[in-house]
Design an enzyme around this catalytic site. Structure first.
Site, short mmCIF file in Angstrom:
data_model
loop_
_atom_site.label_atom_id
_atom_site.label_comp_id
_atom_site.label_asym_id
_atom_site.label_seq_id
_atom_site.Cartn_x
_atom_site.Cartn_y
_atom_site.Cartn_z
N HIS A 1 -5.08 -5.69 -11.07
CA HIS A 1 -4.26 -6.60 -10.27
C HIS A 1 -3.69 -7.71 -11.13
O HIS A 1 -2.55 -8.15 -10.93
CB HIS A 1 -5.07 -7.16 -9.11
CG HIS A 1 -5.48 -6.13 -8.10
ND1 HIS A 1 -6.62 -5.38 -8.24
CD2 HIS A 1 -4.88 -5.72 -6.95
CE1 HIS A 1 -6.72 -4.55 -7.21
NE2 HIS A 1 -5.67 -4.73 -6.41
N GLU B 1 0.83 -1.21 0.00
CA GLU B 1 0.00 0.00 0.00
C GLU B 1 0.86 1.26 0.00
O GLU B 1 0.56 2.23 -0.70
CB GLU B 1 -0.95 -0.01 1.20
CG GLU B 1 -1.91 -1.18 1.24
CD GLU B 1 -2.70 -1.37 -0.05
OE1 GLU B 1 -2.90 -0.39 -0.78
OE2 GLU B 1 -3.10 -2.51 -0.33
#
Length: 743
Positions: free
Chosen positions: A420, A334
């Site tokens: 992703h 993140e």
């Protein structure tokens, strides 16, 4: 303080590149640029910036623009190997140009090494008067969300993404999309009212926590008042969903339980602190944002999810609600999005760019996991393997993305692949570059795509990380896989040389994942003689008056062995360096001893080790930390200054310390104010340069109290240092009680 919870921060981010002090560079040299070159003679960063400004002004390579356009310098970021990455934003007839950004790479001697531009000159005219109103554009932008919580007045821009530039309204709307938090930047065509493009500022990932047991983390406080706020790394703190850091009466945190949120913060801070240290020690980056700053963390998100929203990271839990999503690879992933956003070009648009962003997060997760080397979470190039998010183990496998159903190889379908999954080729490339196709030692083999080489030999994860970091510093907002290939090859040549094994491996790894050769990309040639240079260890800590040692190793990477002379630069005041022996034949090693004196200032110093041979030179960085007090370098101003709403106060300190300031300088600031989020703090050095210490903004109010900051500077220690405090909002007032600076 009264403001929107998410949108105020998001809008500020969207405008940050235009609000910062910048240097104009148009079709002719900017006023005073020659004087800048002369005044920068003693400052490598200024020499690099001046050279980059001249390159922009002269329209070097792809930097040529029309008379209607001009570049504004937005940042100068130091990197490994003495390189500086100078980024620029572009305007068209005074309007911000989204997709008009550029980067110039220059060294500390003022030589331009590389350039990249997101788009070419705008040769066709673009209307600057909208037919669609701002209010109408905002309503259109809201349609991308299933629930709208907040919106802000849009700004008029020229959107350069796509087939041709167009006038557009950029609206920022926040709320829920597909059941998840979303902050969307929506570009509405100012002529037709149609959505021209959009991107989500929130970037998602997954993971686990509570696996690291008893660890040491940096916090703040004393006596009976402590906070999960890192006092040594600006911007890092962890707490619940209200944005405030957790506090306690002692400096012992967490229970070790998987559902305990304080425990989740321990794991999260441990992870991001390791990532911060890895960036400095391995990659030469100063903090998460490249300029000594980081971002807050929140835990307790009521979702099977974790994300970066452009302002902070937020972590939820596994599907069985047994674990919080705060493992090293997930946290570093993140914050990897934060690194992507704060390198040139910020976050771009489209699935291919988004896939590169997601792959970047995975790469920084792998790098941090390798750097931490925690026995409870061994490095493995799997993503979220500890979380068992939905009962199926890892969510991605970097060495073989197809194990999770993601593509191993680049193809024409990547631009339409979910982000992703679109990360697959980048993850695969990074593993091949770091470890190779058949690394041995218990590490998994990695397949090679059709048409690729028979095998790839890895160069180590640290070297692969340096190359990818060098590529990121060349990023533009229109980045695609082709751009990553070219940028990484340029970084490999810059760091290791065109005839190096590292350059050859970078190229072979791209060929192995199917990203085609690009026109004009840097070439790797194995001809001629060359050598490599490495250090073990790469860092050390000593008290003033003590010495640190490291082994400098060389090897012949191509051609014949050669004599390599060794030197060191960047030593702190009072320190000396000696090599035994002072030169080696490539393949040999030498012991470097760095001896400090009793008067050497405490601080952290990147010492550059240079090996010079007949084929050229190579460098490596040794991070020397001098701990303890050397005395006489801390100065305080205890005068009270009232801080009223929407006002600015300044408090000066005169330093009599000798030599250069020890970067980063350390600040301790005590302010009586009930809403620290209202306050923006800046520091001005004796040479007039301003540094941002703390930005304003947030969704809640916390008392300021005493806080410490580290500020990276490049200037002399003696002279007047000025602290500026600006109250940006209404309803809360206070006063500056005192502040001190250690230079």
């Amino acid at each position: 303080m009264r403001r929107g919870a998410l949108l105020a921060t998001a809008a500020a981010l969207a405008l940050a590149g235009l609000a910062a002090p910048t240097t104009e560079a148009a079709a002719k040299p900017p006023p005073g640029s020659q004087e800048l070159v002369r005044s920068a003679a003693a400052d490598p960063a200024q020499r690099a910036a001046a050279a980059a400004d001249q390159a922009v002004a002269s329209g070097l390579d792809d930097l040529r623009v029309t008379p209607n356009e001009s570049y504004r310098r937005s940042a100068v970021t130091a990197g490994a190997g003495g390189m500086y990455y100078v980024s620029y934003e572009r305007t068209y007839k005074g309007l911000p140009m989204v997709g008009g950004d550029a980067v110039v790479v220059a060294d500390g001697n003022g030589r331009v090494r590389d350039t990249s531009a997101a788009s070419g000159a705008t040769t066709l005219g673009v209307a600057t008067t909208p037919s669609v109103s701002a209010a109408s554009a905002t309503e259109t932008a809201k349609t991308v969300l299933t629930r709208v919580d907040d919106s802000a007045a849009p700004r008029l821009v020229v959107l350069a993404w796509g087939h041709k530039p167009r006038l557009a309204w950029e609206a920022v709307v926040s709320g829920i999309a597909a059941g998840h938090p979303s902050i969307q930047h929506v570009f509405v065509d100012a002529a037709t009212g149609e959505i021209a493009d959009s991107y989500d500022q929130v970037r998602e990932g997954t993971g686990t926590g509570y696996y690291y047991g008893t660890v040491t983390i940096n916090t703040s406080g004393s006596g009976t008042s402590y906070s999960l706020t890192d006092s040594t790394r600006s911007g890092l703190k962890c707490g619940g969903q209200n944005g405030s850091a957790y506090t306690g009466t002692d400096d012992a945190w967490g229970t070790g339980g998987g559902t305990n949120l304080e425990t989740a913060c321990v794991d999260a801070l441990y992870a991001v602190q390791r990532e911060w240290d890895m960036l400095s020690s391995w990659l030469g980056r100063n903090g998460i944002n490249g300029s000594g700053g980081g971002f807050p963390t929140r835990v307790g998100l009521a979702d099977v999810n974790a994300y970066w929203n452009g302002s902070y990271t937020n972590f939820g839990h596994s599907q069985d609600n047994a674990r919080q999503a705060t493992s090293i690879d997930v946290v570093a992933h993140e914050f990897g999005h934060a690194i992507f956003q704060t390198t040139p070009g910020a976050a771009g648009s489209g699935n291919e760019n988004g896939g590169i962003n997601e792959g970047t997060g995975d790469i920084f997760g792998a790098l941090t996991e390798a750097y931490a080397n925690n026995p409870n979470d061994a490095p493995d190039y799997q993503v979220g393997e500890l979380v068992n998010l939905v009962g199926s183990g890892p969510i991605r496998y970097m060495y073989n993305p197809s194990l999770a159903g993601d593509p191993n190889c680049y193809s024409s379908s990547i631009p339409s692949t979910e982000v992703h999954s679109a990360a697959g080729p980048l993850n695969h490339w990074f593993y091949l570059l770091a470890e190779g196709s058949s690394p041995g030692g218990g590490k998994p083999n990695s397949p090679i795509c059709s048409g690729g080489p028979s095998s790839v030999t890895g160069i180590s994860i640290q070297k692969a990380g340096k190359i990818y970091m060098g590529a990121l510093q060349r990023k533009t907002s229109t980045w695609k896989y082709a751009g990553v290939r070219s940028a990484s090859l340029a970084a490999a040549v810059e760091l290791y040389g065109a005839s190096s094994a590292e350059c050859a491996a970078t190229k072979a790894a791209w060929n192995a994942v199917g990203v085609p050769v690009q026109s004009g990309e840097p070439s790797c040639s194995a001809s001629g003689n060359d050598f490599s240079l490495s250090l073990s260890p790469t860092a050390g800590t000593v008290a003033p008056g003590s010495a640190a040692t490291t082994t400098v190793s060389t090897s012949t990477t191509s051609g014949s062995a050669q004599s390599v002379a060794l030197t060191a630069s960047g030593l702190p005041s009072g320190a000396t360096a000696s090599f035994s022996p002072s030169s080696v034949t490539s393949g040999g090693s030498s012991t470097l001893t760095i001896a400090t004196s009793a008067s050497t200032p405490s601080g952290t110093y990147p010492v550059t080790i240079t090996g010079t041979g007949s084929s050229g030179g190579h460098t490596a960085t040794y991070t020397l930390t001098v701990s303890g007090s050397s005395g006489g370098r801390t100065f305080t101003n205890g005068t009270d200054y009232p801080i009223n709403d929407l006002t600015t106060i300044t408090s000066p300190i005169t330093s009599t310390a000798s030599g250069n300031a020890v970067s980063p300088v350390q600040l301790s600031v005590t302010i009586s104010h009930t809403c620290a989020e209202d306050l923006r703090i800046r520091l001005q050095g004796p040479n007039g340069t301003w540094y941002t210490v703390k930005s304003s903004g947030g969704s809640s109010c916390t008392s300021f109290g005493t806080r410490t900051y580290s500020v990276a500077v490049t200037q002399a220690a003696a002279g007047t240092w000025t602290l500026e405090v600006r109250d940006q909002y209404t309803l809360d007032t206070g006063y500056l009680d005192s502040w001190s600076i250690t230079v």
